[in-house]
Scaffold this active site. Sequence first.
Site, mmCIF file in Angstrom:
data_model
loop_
_atom_site.group_PDB
_atom_site.id
_atom_site.type_symbol
_atom_site.label_atom_id
_atom_site.label_comp_id
_atom_site.label_asym_id
_atom_site.label_seq_id
_atom_site.Cartn_x
_atom_site.Cartn_y
_atom_site.Cartn_z
ATOM 1 N N CYS A 2 0.846 -1.192 0.000
ATOM 2 C CA CYS A 2 0.000 0.000 0.000
ATOM 3 C C CYS A 2 0.884 1.246 0.000
ATOM 4 C CB CYS A 2 -0.856 0.018 1.262
ATOM 5 S SG CYS A 2 -1.795 -1.489 1.505
ATOM 6 N N ARG A 27 1.445 1.647 -5.986
ATOM 7 C CA ARG A 27 1.738 0.680 -4.909
ATOM 8 C C ARG A 27 0.502 -0.106 -4.495
ATOM 9 N NH1 ARG A 27 6.420 1.826 -2.097
ATOM 10 N NH2 ARG A 27 5.580 0.750 -0.294
ATOM 11 N N TRP A 75 -3.720 -1.921 -1.276
ATOM 12 C CA TRP A 75 -3.714 -3.183 -2.025
ATOM 13 C C TRP A 75 -4.147 -4.210 -1.021
ATOM 14 C CZ3 TRP A 75 -0.424 -7.717 -1.874
ATOM 15 C CH2 TRP A 75 -0.614 -8.594 -2.947
ATOM 16 N N ASN A 101 0.882 -0.148 6.078
ATOM 17 C CA ASN A 101 1.315 -0.980 4.966
ATOM 18 C C ASN A 101 2.019 -2.163 5.588
ATOM 19 O OD1 ASN A 101 2.192 -2.034 2.533
ATOM 20 N ND2 ASN A 101 4.007 -0.717 2.449
ATOM 21 N N GLY A 102 1.604 -3.384 5.239
ATOM 22 C CA GLY A 102 2.247 -4.571 5.804
ATOM 23 C C GLY A 102 1.198 -5.563 6.271
ATOM 24 N N GLU A 484 9.811 -14.199 -19.180
ATOM 25 C CA GLU A 484 9.551 -12.765 -18.973
ATOM 26 C C GLU A 484 8.528 -12.262 -19.985
ATOM 27 O OE1 GLU A 484 9.789 -10.750 -16.813
ATOM 28 O OE2 GLU A 484 9.478 -8.830 -17.783
ATOM 29 N N LYS A 488 4.877 -10.507 -19.037
ATOM 30 C CA LYS A 488 4.491 -9.178 -19.539
ATOM 31 C C LYS A 488 3.097 -9.224 -20.145
ATOM 32 C CE LYS A 488 6.566 -6.713 -17.949
ATOM 33 N NZ LYS A 488 7.246 -7.555 -17.014
ATOM 34 N N GLU A 491 0.211 -10.164 -17.391
ATOM 35 C CA GLU A 491 -0.032 -9.262 -16.245
ATOM 36 C C GLU A 491 -0.699 -7.958 -16.671
ATOM 37 O OE1 GLU A 491 3.224 -7.535 -13.978
ATOM 38 O OE2 GLU A 491 4.552 -7.773 -15.675
ATOM 39 N N HIS A 507 5.896 -33.154 -24.182
ATOM 40 C CA HIS A 507 5.665 -34.126 -23.098
ATOM 41 C C HIS A 507 4.352 -33.865 -22.389
ATOM 42 C CE1 HIS A 507 9.616 -35.810 -23.712
ATOM 43 N NE2 HIS A 507 10.093 -34.584 -23.781
ATOM 44 N N LYS A 606 3.025 -2.475 -7.502
ATOM 45 C CA LYS A 606 4.369 -2.337 -8.064
ATOM 46 C C LYS A 606 5.398 -3.162 -7.318
ATOM 47 C CE LYS A 606 7.629 -0.853 -10.697
ATOM 48 N NZ LYS A 606 7.768 -1.509 -12.016
HETATM 49 C C1 AGP Z 1 6.911 -7.585 -13.216
HETATM 50 O O1 AGP Z 1 6.404 -6.860 -14.322
HETATM 51 C C2 AGP Z 1 6.035 -7.475 -12.007
HETATM 52 N N1 AGP Z 1 5.748 -6.144 -11.671
HETATM 53 C C3 AGP Z 1 6.572 -8.304 -10.842
HETATM 54 O O2 AGP Z 1 6.768 -9.627 -11.294
HETATM 55 C C4 AGP Z 1 7.894 -7.810 -10.225
HETATM 56 O O3 AGP Z 1 8.963 -8.034 -11.112
HETATM 57 C C5 AGP Z 1 8.135 -8.611 -8.943
HETATM 58 O O4 AGP Z 1 7.062 -8.356 -8.055
HETATM 59 C C6 AGP Z 1 9.467 -8.258 -8.254
HETATM 60 O O5 AGP Z 1 9.453 -6.913 -7.894
HETATM 61 P P1 AGP Z 1 10.868 -6.251 -7.455
HETATM 62 O O6 AGP Z 1 11.764 -6.321 -8.639
HETATM 63 O O7 AGP Z 1 10.541 -4.852 -7.050
HETATM 64 O O8 AGP Z 1 11.411 -7.080 -6.313
#
Ligand code: AGP
Length: 611
Positions: A2, A27, A75, A101-102, A484, A488, A491, A507, A606
Amino acid sequence: MCGIVGFTGNSPAVPILIKGLYRLEYRGYDSAGVAAFTKEGLEVVKSRGRIANLEEKIKEIGGMNATCGIGHTRWATHGEPSDRNSHPHLGGRGKVAVVHNGIIENYMELRQQLEAHGYEFQSETDTETVAHLVDYLHDGSNHSLAMTVLKAVGMLRGSYALGVVSMDDPEEIVAARRDNPLVIGIGEGENMIASDVTAIISRTRKYIILDDGEVAVVRPDSVVVMNAFGDIVEKKIQEVTWDLSAAEKGGYEHFMIKEIMEQPAAVTNTIHPRVKDGKINFEDSGLTDERLKNAKHVHIIGCGSALHAGMVGRSVIESLCRVRSTASIASEFRYENPIIRPDDICIVISQSGETADTLAAMRLAKQAGAYTVAVVNVVSSTIAREADGVLYLWAGPEIAVATTKAYSAQLAALYLFAVKMANVRGTITEEQEKAYCETLYTIPEKISEMLAGKEKMQYLASRYANRSSVFFLGRGLDYAAAMEASLKLKEISYIHSEAYAAGELKHGTISLIEQGTLVVALATQPALYEKTISNIREVVSRGAEVILITGADFDCDASCCSHVIKLPEIRQEMSASLSIIPLQLLSYYVAVERNCDVDKPRNLAKSVTVE
Ligand code: AGP
């Protein structure tokens, strides 16, 4: 995770809080709220949904005239997104408000004890427990709010960044943190608290970083920080190094496309300061030649895209340095009782430097005696400060939830590590190190070349945006790159996609291939071209449509592919820096075609600072 913001000074607080929340929206964005001291007393307005909904609600009540307050963008972890689960939460008799936050792990037992003391809960959140606990401990005590908060947090298990205000003093904000970031903005006659500097930079560039266990008393004309014993501690005032425009869209429609286009500059910022006259210089990282020479195992840990960069890095490190290297999911690594030896090096990859699983995995590696080196973008983040050494990316603030420029910069940092380690261990010569450095220097311009092909990716996106599932195939480091590329797409466009080792598909999973299934194949490793093109033929013969991303020297018959995208010449170890570019663009344009919220995809945040 958050976003938390607080302001106390002589200016209208609520517009400043709202502006700060917008900067923290990446966030977490499923609800938002503010608490401020108005003529009505301690007033709270909060709302499910985006910050714009909160602004609407504040307008409906005629605004909130205040010079001190706290705000939060959420969040959800405990309790669905709703008005009542939004922060701030009021304690007991409405005299205390808290943003958090937490995750408070012992919130249920505390809640039961507080209910036994007559407290009635309005929400399902763990945070409301903190609000009532502070209210309970503060009731009638002659303690300051700060001492009450110190006592309260001593009863909490779990992680927190807290902003607390009380009717006792409508100018004072008390902040506290454990395992979640919190900075104190130092202004002229005003001060702020925030989850990160993006929320304070429009008011001040000076800030203090709160450390775990500390509590800050923030007033318009003073900031006092105490440790867990209540002793006052001196804190270093830091300065934000980048300007506000870096955290704005700069004319682009989304942060994501801006950051995709910033990749040449981001990779340049990672590489150039560390390469001089064909030699790699790691002085700033704490990585000595001796450590690089003696390491018997290189562990690489991360989550999501950071892990994917680590998977590419693992392949390049083993290939160049001939030292055992493993890339692990941080949330697995921390619980699998990994074999770690004092000579090991542990590379900890994290854009935000705050990801809870990655932080915990790093602490485990440190405890086992490994040398931890953080590959991080956010300066002075928790992971950066706790690691033994740090390789900053210097990619600039990354706002879009889907990482792009930080991922590319992570790859560059890992190439630097691999080439440096290989030279120190003698598995490459000085001349080869020089040649690799020359290749590294060309990566930004080659990324630019790939970016020039964005219209083609926009066209392909318009063709394939309606697919319900997509497969990404690759062998070796192309498999890591495919992981990766797949993340992309899914997400930000919400299309289900899956990355598969090309040789593994047959397989079982190949049963999912049917007429018209879209498959994106990556083949940039010459020794594997033939094998991968065979796998491509396997899926095409079952009806798949294939987009092939391949090397400049690819000379196999690719007539079965619907589209072929060739990379510029580049050493195969560094091809992942280029193959991802068209696939970032494809994902971006597909998400735009599907009217998705590109910068703030549903359910995401994020940086995930909770487990
Ligand atoms: C990637 O596009 C995502 N936002 C997510 O997988 C991100 O890479 C992951 O949460 C790790 O975040 P960080 O690099 O801030 O540790």
